[in-house]
Design a protein around this motif. Structure first.
Motif, mmCIF file in Angstrom:
data_model
loop_
_atom_site.group_PDB
_atom_site.id
_atom_site.type_symbol
_atom_site.label_atom_id
_atom_site.label_comp_id
_atom_site.label_asym_id
_atom_site.label_seq_id
_atom_site.Cartn_x
_atom_site.Cartn_y
_atom_site.Cartn_z
ATOM 1 N N MET A 160 0.851 -1.191 0.000
ATOM 2 C CA MET A 160 0.000 0.000 0.000
ATOM 3 C C MET A 160 0.887 1.242 0.000
ATOM 4 S SD MET A 160 -2.920 1.206 2.760
ATOM 5 C CE MET A 160 -4.047 -0.125 2.355
ATOM 6 N N MET A 161 0.639 2.140 -0.941
ATOM 7 C CA MET A 161 1.402 3.382 -0.996
ATOM 8 C C MET A 161 0.979 4.275 0.173
ATOM 9 S SD MET A 161 3.348 2.848 -3.539
ATOM 10 C CE MET A 161 4.024 4.416 -4.083
ATOM 11 N N PRO A 162 1.923 4.986 0.786
ATOM 12 C CA PRO A 162 1.585 5.823 1.945
ATOM 13 C C PRO A 162 0.484 6.845 1.668
ATOM 14 C CG PRO A 162 3.949 5.568 1.785
ATOM 15 C CD PRO A 162 3.381 4.965 0.549
ATOM 16 N N GLY A 209 12.060 8.855 -1.619
ATOM 17 C CA GLY A 209 11.925 9.702 -0.453
ATOM 18 C C GLY A 209 12.522 11.068 -0.728
ATOM 19 N N ARG A 210 12.225 12.018 0.116
ATOM 20 C CA ARG A 210 12.767 13.367 -0.061
ATOM 21 C C ARG A 210 12.869 14.051 1.292
ATOM 22 N NH1 ARG A 210 7.600 12.912 -1.612
ATOM 23 N NH2 ARG A 210 6.070 14.441 -0.874
ATOM 24 N N THR A 255 3.035 11.701 -2.186
ATOM 25 C CA THR A 255 3.112 12.653 -3.287
ATOM 26 C C THR A 255 3.286 14.066 -2.753
ATOM 27 O OG1 THR A 255 0.711 12.980 -3.307
ATOM 28 C CG2 THR A 255 1.579 11.151 -4.632
ATOM 29 N N GLU A 256 3.523 14.995 -3.665
ATOM 30 C CA GLU A 256 3.622 16.398 -3.263
ATOM 31 C C GLU A 256 2.306 16.881 -2.675
ATOM 32 O OE1 GLU A 256 6.148 18.359 -3.170
ATOM 33 O OE2 GLU A 256 7.654 17.165 -4.225
ATOM 34 N N ALA A 307 0.041 14.849 -1.242
ATOM 35 C CA ALA A 307 -0.288 14.064 -0.042
ATOM 36 C C ALA A 307 0.996 13.522 0.585
ATOM 37 C CB ALA A 307 -1.241 12.916 -0.399
ATOM 38 N N PRO A 308 1.838 14.408 1.129
ATOM 39 C CA PRO A 308 3.102 13.957 1.745
ATOM 40 C C PRO A 308 2.836 13.267 3.080
ATOM 41 C CG PRO A 308 2.815 16.305 2.097
ATOM 42 C CD PRO A 308 1.674 15.873 1.216
ATOM 43 N N VAL A 309 3.626 12.282 3.378
ATOM 44 C CA VAL A 309 3.502 11.542 4.647
ATOM 45 C C VAL A 309 4.882 11.514 5.310
ATOM 46 C CG1 VAL A 309 2.851 9.383 5.772
ATOM 47 C CG2 VAL A 309 1.668 10.103 3.675
ATOM 48 N N THR A 310 4.966 12.123 6.481
ATOM 49 C CA THR A 310 6.228 12.109 7.225
ATOM 50 C C THR A 310 6.552 10.677 7.646
ATOM 51 O OG1 THR A 310 5.901 14.346 8.041
ATOM 52 C CG2 THR A 310 7.415 12.953 9.280
#
Length: 668
Positions: free
Chosen positions: A463-465, A498-499, A517-518, A520-523
């Motif tokens: 599952m993608m974050p 990651g970024r 994504t930009e 929907a970023p997830v720390t």
């Protein structure tokens, strides 16, 4: 060391099962993976507080134990609670001591010294206790002490009640009562109780007998459930059935506990005003208690848990915190020394690890063995060589090798051993150490395949974050508490970038970065892996994570707690001859220009990418290992750097087949 993913098979019945239990398909799948197949089973698992406690009198000999204790209470006899020096034993000792005092008993406790007395009952201690006590009740020990119980109780010196959860032998101790759900003749339905769980059932039975009421599993005695939860989690028993209710309710009480010792322990661990989880119990609270038994005396732990005065509890909690810091330092020293001993070995060819050191603290070597398994993923035995020439050790295994069976196969070299499939203890004479090391390695090599030496992680879903939602993660929280029998669910995502990766924490040793994504970023957080920051910012990754919710200043956001980071398949490029030449030239130019080569794979990878072309840390790491095996790259540990020794013969000529790593790659 990268972990191989173990993915669950698809569940054809998933949609129907999710509809039946009224849950999201993700939650339904997690329940299915844990063997839960019906609506009723799902409801009790998700709401363990609805599970009635089983009748304690269903446990064999419970009526005898209660009758003997009631007699002691009525006649004012002195009772001694005899426990073990681990957290299960400390919490069980504290629970039963506190409960008996509430019922008006004259009671004291005894815990043997780990270093001088060892585990379980011993004759000298029993003789001394018999001089002042009329009744002894064991907790978390005693089931194997057949001869000692027979000698003391048979002489009429002391009545003994055994409560234990370890597997009994062919003969039970001849005590007044033997409470153990693993007895062959015991009909008690839940066999997975920890030692403190068995003690808790005794407390429930005593309370029920004193009340004179019929057993009611919902309104049963639950005093000091915080202690039962702590010991249950620490002893790594399955968190199913009664254990699940005990831990979930006990953790909830712990957040506003009335027990001074537990409150002080929670505060010194930095958990005040926080939601307590099973991870907190296992990794923050239990180690502080365990430090007492490992470094000094477990009596300090019991003194804390039975304290009635908060000021005294705070003092004891600080002592345990200091002991835990000392324990970590001792453990770190042992691990560093052990790793230096292993440097001369080809770890890829090493089938098992056996390391020994003179005077290593016997209370810490088990933790050191676990750390070495984490790093090298080999069956590991760490031995402390005592002044009398006896080596006493702790063993930790990996999936696929039954440690007890391995020791049984090598018993001709041992004085004593015992334990389970994944952990055990042993002793042997120092002169037998070389023969034992060879025999143990041979056994491991014969019973483990190459695949067994690959560390693995169970991944429930891919599952993608950015697909996570707060509602989903909140529903997943119903599966807590996590532990043995109910592992924390991990999700996986492949080929992600990651970024904004950076080191965080007081010691700058933890890693924080962003996935998703930009829009929907997830720390994402990973403990103790700040060294991977450069790779996260530069490479394509496969990530295994546990979804979580971060609450800060009244805001709630999604985050990923990363369990494993590995290079994506496209990044796992093994360095062939031409690439190895380029990397060697890069290192040679660095040494000539800067005078040193940093002992830092990430920095070397980044520098090579700037000067030549993109490679991953995986590729650079393999190249460095090959160069070291060929003797053309060496480490200067005093200066924390690599160096290239003077080249003998024609510069740049590499006999690559002399490298085991390169040879193995050619075979593959």
């Amino acid at each position: 060391m990268y972990k191989k993913w173990k993915l669950y098979e698809p569940v054809p019945e998933l949609a129907a099962f999710a509809q039946e239990i009224g849950r999201d398909t993700t939650v339904a799948a997690l329940l299915w993976h844990r063997g839960i197949r019906t609506r009723d089973a799902a409801e009790l698992f998700l709401h363990p507080e609805r599970l009635p406690f089983a009748d304690p009198f269903a446990m064999r000999d419970m009526d005898k134990a209660v009758a003997r204790i009631q007699k002691a209470l009525a006649q004012g006899e002195h009772i001694t609670v005899y426990g073990d020096y681990d957290v299960d034993g400390m919490t069980a000792t504290s629970l039963l001591t506190r409960t008996l005092r509430k019922f008006g008993a004259k009671v004291d406790f005894y815990i043997p010294d780990r270093m001088t007395e060892g585990y379980g009952l011993n004759r000298r201690a029993l003789e001394e206790i018999a001089e002042q006590s009329d009744l002894l009740v064991t907790v978390d020990c005693g089931i194997a002490s057949v001869a000692d119980v027979a000698a003391i109780q048979g002489a009429g010196k002391l009545d003994i009640i055994i409560t234990d959860h370890h597997l009994p032998g062919s003969e039970l101790p001849p005590a007044c009562a033997v409470l153990n759900p693993h007895r062959a003749d015991c009909p008690y339905p839940d066999k997975d109780l920890a030692g403190v769980g068995v003690a808790f059932k005794l407390c429930q039975a005593l309370a029920a007998a004193r009340s004179g009421k019929l057993w009611d599993g919902q309104s049963a005695f639950t005093d000091d459930l915080e202690l039962v939860a702590l010991g249950t989690v620490a002893d790594i028993v399955p968190l199913r059935g009664e254990n699940r209710r005990i831990v979930k309710q006990g953790m909830a009480r712990m957040e506003a506990t009335a027990l001074p010792g537990v409150a002080a322990l929670v505060e010194v661990a930095g958990l005040k005003d926080k939601k307590i989880t099973a991870g907190h119990l296992g990794f923050l609270l239990a180690p502080r208690l365990n430090a007492a038994g490992r470094i000094e005396s477990a009596r300090t732990g019991v003194a804390l848990l039975t304290a009635e005065d908060r000021a005294q509890a705070d003092k004891l909690a600080l002592e345990l915190d200091a002991l835990n810091t000392e324990r970590r330092e001792i453990e770190s020293t042992i691990c560093q020394t052990a790793e230096q001993e292993l440097e001369s070995l080809d770890m890829a060819e090493t089938k098992a690890i056996v390391v020994a050191g003179k005077g290593w603290n016997p209370g810490v070597i088990g933790i050191a063995a676990s750390r070495l398994v984490d790093k090298f993923y080999k069956p590991t035995i760490v031995l402390s060589v005592q002044e009398d020439g006896i080596c006493r050790g702790s063993c930790r295994s990996i999936e696929g090798l039954n440690m007890y069976e391995a020791l049984s196969a090598c018993k001709e070299h041992l004085l004593q051993f015992g334990g389970h499939a994944m952990a055990a203890g042993l002793s042997l004479r120092e002169e037998e150490l070389p023969a034992f090391r060879a025999a143990f390695a041979a056994y491991a090599g014969a019973h483990l395949s190459e695949e067994d030496y690959e560390p693995k992680v169970s991944v429930e879903f891919e599952m993608m974050p950015e697909e996570l939602t707060l509602d989903l993660v909140e529903e997943l929280s119903l599966l807590e508490p996590y532990g043995m029998g109910n592992p924390k669910p991990y999700f996986g995502c492949r080929n992600v970038r990651g970024r904004e990766a950076m080191a965080i924490g007081r010691e700058q040793n933890h890693l924080r970065f962003k996935l998703g994504t930009e829009d929907a970023p997830v720390t994402s957080l990973m403990w103790n892996r700040a060294d991977l920051a450069a790779a996260v910012n530069r490479e394509t990754l496969d990530v295994v994570y546990a979804p979580a919710i971060n609450e800060w200043n009244g805001r709630r956001s999604l985050q990923c707690m990363v369990e494993d980071l590995s290079p994506a398949q496209s990044e796992r490029v093994f360095p062939e001859k031409e690439l190895l030449r380029d990397i060697y030239r890069y290192l040679y130019a660095m040494q000539r220009g800067q005078g040193l080569i940093p002992f830092d794979t990430a920095a070397l990878t980044a520098g090579f990418c700037q000067s030549f072309h993109h490679i991953s840390q995986y590729t650079m790491g393999a190249a460095l290992r090959i160069f070291q095996e060929l003797g053309i790259l060496r480490e200067n540990l005093n200066e924390n750097r690599y160096y290239l020794p003077p080249v003998q013969g024609k510069q740049g000529k590499m006999e690559l087949d002399a490298s085991p790593t390169y040879r193995r790659h050619k075979v593959i």
